[in-house]
Design a protein around this motif. Sequence first.
Motif, PDB file in Angstrom:
ATOM      1  N   ARG A  34      -1.430  -0.407  10.771  1.00 52.69           N
ATOM      2  CA  ARG A  34      -2.560  -0.805   9.933  1.00 52.69           C
ATOM      3  C   ARG A  34      -3.846  -0.219  10.503  1.00 52.69           C
ATOM      4  O   ARG A  34      -4.719   0.249   9.777  1.00 52.69           O
ATOM      5  CB  ARG A  34      -2.646  -2.336   9.873  1.00 52.69           C
ATOM      6  CG  ARG A  34      -3.689  -2.869   8.909  1.00 52.69           C
ATOM      7  CD  ARG A  34      -3.482  -4.352   8.669  1.00 52.69           C
ATOM      8  NE  ARG A  34      -4.389  -4.845   7.643  1.00 52.69           N
ATOM      9  CZ  ARG A  34      -5.442  -5.622   7.888  1.00 52.69           C
ATOM     10  NH1 ARG A  34      -5.719  -6.003   9.121  1.00 52.69           N
ATOM     11  NH2 ARG A  34      -6.206  -6.018   6.904  1.00 52.69           N
ATOM     12  N   ASP A  35      -3.940  -0.217  11.835  1.00 56.25           N
ATOM     13  CA  ASP A  35      -5.146   0.301  12.472  1.00 56.25           C
ATOM     14  C   ASP A  35      -5.260   1.819  12.332  1.00 56.25           C
ATOM     15  O   ASP A  35      -6.334   2.335  12.037  1.00 56.25           O
ATOM     16  CB  ASP A  35      -5.181  -0.114  13.949  1.00 56.25           C
ATOM     17  CG  ASP A  35      -6.545   0.149  14.554  1.00 56.25           C
ATOM     18  OD1 ASP A  35      -7.537  -0.379  14.017  1.00 56.25           O
ATOM     19  OD2 ASP A  35      -6.628   0.895  15.544  1.00 56.25           O
ATOM     20  N   ARG A  90      -6.148   2.647   8.629  1.00 56.49           N
ATOM     21  CA  ARG A  90      -7.543   2.377   8.218  1.00 56.49           C
ATOM     22  C   ARG A  90      -8.504   3.348   8.898  1.00 56.49           C
ATOM     23  O   ARG A  90      -9.520   3.728   8.318  1.00 56.49           O
ATOM     24  CB  ARG A  90      -7.911   0.916   8.480  1.00 56.49           C
ATOM     25  CG  ARG A  90      -8.053   0.475   9.933  1.00 56.49           C
ATOM     26  CD  ARG A  90      -9.456   0.608  10.468  1.00 56.49           C
ATOM     27  NE  ARG A  90      -9.432   0.485  11.925  1.00 56.49           N
ATOM     28  CZ  ARG A  90     -10.463   0.784  12.691  1.00 56.49           C
ATOM     29  NH1 ARG A  90     -11.576   1.253  12.162  1.00 56.49           N
ATOM     30  NH2 ARG A  90     -10.383   0.662  13.995  1.00 56.49           N
ATOM     31  N   GLN A 111       0.832  -1.201   0.000  1.00 58.27           N
ATOM     32  CA  GLN A 111       0.000   0.000   0.000  1.00 58.27           C
ATOM     33  C   GLN A 111       0.866   1.250   0.000  1.00 58.27           C
ATOM     34  O   GLN A 111       1.899   1.295   0.666  1.00 58.27           O
ATOM     35  CB  GLN A 111      -0.869   0.008   1.273  1.00 58.27           C
ATOM     36  CG  GLN A 111      -1.751  -1.232   1.418  1.00 58.27           C
ATOM     37  CD  GLN A 111      -3.041  -1.118   0.629  1.00 58.27           C
ATOM     38  OE1 GLN A 111      -3.863  -0.261   0.904  1.00 58.27           O
ATOM     39  NE2 GLN A 111      -3.203  -1.977  -0.365  1.00 58.27           N
ATOM     40  N   ALA A 138      -8.592   6.506   7.118  1.00 57.22           N
ATOM     41  CA  ALA A 138      -9.330   6.304   5.870  1.00 57.22           C
ATOM     42  C   ALA A 138     -10.825   6.109   6.121  1.00 57.22           C
ATOM     43  O   ALA A 138     -11.590   5.935   5.164  1.00 57.22           O
ATOM     44  CB  ALA A 138      -8.756   5.096   5.124  1.00 57.22           C
ATOM     45  N   LEU A 166     -12.313   3.595   7.468  1.00 58.62           N
ATOM     46  CA  LEU A 166     -12.743   2.219   7.203  1.00 58.62           C
ATOM     47  C   LEU A 166     -13.042   1.492   8.511  1.00 58.62           C
ATOM     48  O   LEU A 166     -12.337   1.657   9.506  1.00 58.62           O
ATOM     49  CB  LEU A 166     -11.655   1.480   6.413  1.00 58.62           C
ATOM     50  CG  LEU A 166     -11.348   2.103   5.044  1.00 58.62           C
ATOM     51  CD1 LEU A 166     -10.089   1.486   4.429  1.00 58.62           C
ATOM     52  CD2 LEU A 166     -12.533   1.933   4.098  1.00 58.62           C
ATOM     53  N   TYR A 225      -6.614  -1.423   2.731  1.00 60.59           N
ATOM     54  CA  TYR A 225      -7.276  -1.063   3.984  1.00 60.59           C
ATOM     55  C   TYR A 225      -6.570   0.133   4.613  1.00 60.59           C
ATOM     56  O   TYR A 225      -6.464   0.245   5.828  1.00 60.59           O
ATOM     57  CB  TYR A 225      -7.199  -2.287   4.902  1.00 60.59           C
ATOM     58  CG  TYR A 225      -8.069  -2.302   6.129  1.00 60.59           C
ATOM     59  CD1 TYR A 225      -9.414  -1.942   6.090  1.00 60.59           C
ATOM     60  CD2 TYR A 225      -7.549  -2.736   7.351  1.00 60.59           C
ATOM     61  CE1 TYR A 225     -10.199  -2.002   7.229  1.00 60.59           C
ATOM     62  CE2 TYR A 225      -8.332  -2.806   8.490  1.00 60.59           C
ATOM     63  CZ  TYR A 225      -9.657  -2.429   8.427  1.00 60.59           C
ATOM     64  OH  TYR A 225     -10.436  -2.498   9.551  1.00 60.59           O
ATOM     65  N   THR A 226      -6.064   1.028   3.735  1.00 59.58           N
ATOM     66  CA  THR A 226      -5.275   2.153   4.244  1.00 59.58           C
ATOM     67  C   THR A 226      -5.749   3.496   3.693  1.00 59.58           C
ATOM     68  O   THR A 226      -5.300   4.533   4.167  1.00 59.58           O
ATOM     69  CB  THR A 226      -3.788   2.007   3.827  1.00 59.58           C
ATOM     70  OG1 THR A 226      -3.725   1.963   2.394  1.00 59.58           O
ATOM     71  CG2 THR A 226      -3.171   0.741   4.413  1.00 59.58           C
ATOM     72  N   LEU A 233     -13.471  -1.406  11.348  1.00 61.08           N
ATOM     73  CA  LEU A 233     -12.852  -2.627  11.854  1.00 61.08           C
ATOM     74  C   LEU A 233     -13.973  -3.509  12.371  1.00 61.08           C
ATOM     75  O   LEU A 233     -14.679  -3.127  13.314  1.00 61.08           O
ATOM     76  CB  LEU A 233     -11.866  -2.300  12.980  1.00 61.08           C
ATOM     77  CG  LEU A 233     -11.270  -3.498  13.712  1.00 61.08           C
ATOM     78  CD1 LEU A 233     -10.457  -4.378  12.765  1.00 61.08           C
ATOM     79  CD2 LEU A 233     -10.394  -3.040  14.874  1.00 61.08           C
TER      80      LEU A 233
END
Lengths: 373, 120
Positions: free
Chosen positions: A226-227, A230, A150, A233, A235, A190-191, A237
Amino acid sequence: MSDLKRTSLYDLHVELGAKMVPFAGYSMPVQYKAGVMKEHLHCRAQAGLFDVSHMGQVILRDGELPDVALALETLVPQGLVELKSGRQRYAFFTNDQGGILDDLMVANRGDHLFLVVNAACKEADIAHLRANLTHCHIEEITDRALLALQGPAAEAALAKIAPGVVTMKFMDVQTLYSDYGELWISRSGYTGEDGFEISVEAAQAEGFARALLADDTVAPIGLGARDSLRLEAGLCLYGNDIDTTTTPVEGALTWGIQKARKADGAREGGFPGADRILAELADGPTRLRVGLRPEGRAPMREGTLLYAAAEGGAPIGAVTSGAFGPSIEGPMSMGYVPVDMSAEGTTIYGEVRGKRLPATITAMPFRTATYKR
Amino acid sequence: MMKFTEEHEWLLPEGDTVTVGITAYAAEQLGDVVFVELPEPGTEVTKDEEIVVIESVKAASDIMAPIDGEIVEINEALVENPALVGEDPQGEAWFFKMKPADMSELDGFMDEAAYKDFID
């Protein structure tokens, strides 16, 4: 801890200095030597490599493709008949109450559908598929790793191994052949960054990962970054921001329900919880997932209770994810609030360490995505 | 001489005040610090009272008063730039200076060698 599963990149993670933690039954890297903040910023500036092999990969077949798409449509509110070959779509399994059992990616790979599901849900998802889609051939792919690359430099780095990726657009899927065998590639992630998710034979995964990491622009990224990536963004979880108690309408995911499955659509309803979900689409939900920007620098983390006023009153909702956003240089949260308090710009209060601190309801994503459309 | 607590704080006595921060080991464990809340100067604090809040990218944690005393100065630079904690934890990233009720309480804490053994 000895019963934790390992992905095919476990030894590489350890070699790279990762701090390994238990996650969804796997030993996974939460961060490498650089740390969460630097990893996050590196992914936004160049390219980040993520091991997401803990996620479930499932192939679904049922004779000709329209049949398998129609079959899966009985479990999700997405329009899959319209999903063209070489394309991928975000979807969610719903339950009879209209709650979300899991969110997933569904790709049309020509003669079958390819699903990527959350690690923590994969056993339940596969059981759910087997119990309901009795005509379908359902195959869990256990001999392939899944990696994500990514960031703005992802295309150039991956093109050195699989030149065909340069013509792919956001949510395209393609099979490309490489020195590391057959790669099942989607241009997604997922970023909020442009990038790819790549399914590679488990035996080839380490060589493939090393080849990517040999590129100066590519650094390994752990679950910590990663958390935060996301969340910037916007998105969800699964398990935090959406779960069996939240409907897709409450979860602000109505964009993910295609017209064909809505009222007066070609295939209206016909998925678990359709009564409630279609009613909420028509009349609006009572609560809604929103973005929050707390004032100051203190994050409002998961579980923070939200209030309408600085003093008094009962909680109106709670934060479901919250962290500091390295790229937006401030704290950010997602949470549920009553619809009549969900307008952008509304000030509400989160109780942090006994003090109610103001936060503004903000459109998501917190940071604009850079997908290659 | 710098002293160390089992809660991974360092204490540096200078005259009748003590400067307090967190150790390099603690800073490493915390990860990147993004928010620091310090007590008001003039606050009387008691040992083990939670007086500083640190938020890292991973979690929130508290720092307790190592001894009884009065907060006399706080490091405003840390509030402005919490990342200092990761950059220079045992130097520029001091948290507060306090005037201990009883300076001899420091004698009970570890020296650097003992602290090194403690974290190994």
